[in-house]
Enzyme design. Sequence first.
Site, PDB file in Angstrom:
ATOM      1  CG  PHE A 109      -3.975   2.889   8.931  1.00 57.21           C
ATOM      2  CD1 PHE A 109      -3.096   1.890   9.313  1.00 57.21           C
ATOM      3  CD2 PHE A 109      -5.089   2.548   8.178  1.00 57.21           C
ATOM      4  CE1 PHE A 109      -3.331   0.565   8.960  1.00 57.21           C
ATOM      5  CE2 PHE A 109      -5.330   1.229   7.823  1.00 57.21           C
ATOM      6  CZ  PHE A 109      -4.450   0.237   8.204  1.00 57.21           C
ATOM      7  CE  LYS A 149     -11.380   1.449   6.306  1.00 54.68           C
ATOM      8  NZ  LYS A 149     -11.029   0.025   6.306  1.00 54.68           N
ATOM      9  CG  ASP A 161      -6.768   7.632   2.849  1.00 59.08           C
ATOM     10  OD1 ASP A 161      -7.965   7.290   2.803  1.00 59.08           O
ATOM     11  OD2 ASP A 161      -5.854   6.841   3.151  1.00 59.08           O
TER      12      ASP A 161
END
Length: 407
Positions: A149, A263, A234
């Site tokens: 994801f 984030k 990531d």
Amino acid sequence: MTVAPVKAPRTSAELISAETPVLAHNYHPLPVVVARAEGTWVEDVEGRRYLDLLAGYSALNFGHRHPALVEAAHRQLDQLTLTSRAFHNDRLAGFAEGLAELTGLDMVLPMNTGAEAVESAVKVARKWAYEIKGVPADRATIVVADGNFHGRTTTIVSFSTDESARAGFGPFTPGFRVVPYNDLAALEAAVDETTAAVLLEPIQGEAGVVIPDDGYLTGVRDLTRRAGCLFIADEIQSGLGRTGRTLAVDHEAVRPDMLLLGKALGGGIVPVSAVVAGRDVLGVLRPGEHGSTFGGNPLSAAVGSAVVDLLATGEFQRRAADLGEALRTGLEALTGKGVTGFRARGLWAGVDIDPAIGTGRRISELLLAEGVLVKDTHGSTIRLAPPLTITREELESALAALGRVLG
């Protein structure tokens, strides 16, 4: 004179109902309407309090409204919020210097969202492949992992294996090869002279906190060096203290060529993301080839710098490591009592629930009634990612609530 009547505050049920005709239905939230928050707790419009064990998918690693981050944002709001990159601003250099030092890399490409960071990395990797590696024009490939994801843009869903993210959104962008996660032999077979990069999550978050075998990341690093391609990690969910280290790759002392952050980099206040890399990689970009109006804006840079300062103390990494042991102990006690298995590193866990008891969604709803917020993924799995500011007592209380729901 006619005085307009004062509107009564709308209830949670009224607000949820009001969203239906005017908001796109791309989410299926739990039925809670948050109005206030502080630390590890949120409060709905009726004043009910909930312990937050999701932390905005790790965007709230430092809790809601951390005083140092709020103060940095307030101070900057009184000075300057946006210039665009058409001009320099007085906060950007310090942010980039601090983030480069924290990660042990050279240069920073500031962006806003995690998906933007991933898209930027794809562009940089391809340009590097053509200019540095010598891959023929338009032939560059990037190898990714099954179950990944990385976001929801059209390019990113082109290499997703989640059909719900892909169905109805084609045609898809070519140039990607998908291999099983945690399988070095399959990865080596997929890499060839056209490979620009291997793009992986050191821990797969959306897949249910899937942790690879010890040595996997070291093997990826060795393989990419031998193959002459880039390793892109990531760490948008896994990074910035979540796993008990600054980065998840730090558990194997691995340094990727490109690191993707987001984030928690915005402290739960503003969206901030970044590609951090060596000068030999990010140096391929030239003026006009890539950009973002809001990327690197003074407000984001001020908050991002405050985040880097918090992490530089090591306090939050230590808290995640120490409290992660309590999380693991609590989940071990529930294994066989409604929990069929779990995967945990630091303050991050994917918990598999016995399907006979309920789906992940149902367990999340039952925990909501207990005053605990979690989120489901993939059937009967729930994810736990509390703020790193959570206390041991709060964590144990949440685990006790999970035990009651499962019992």
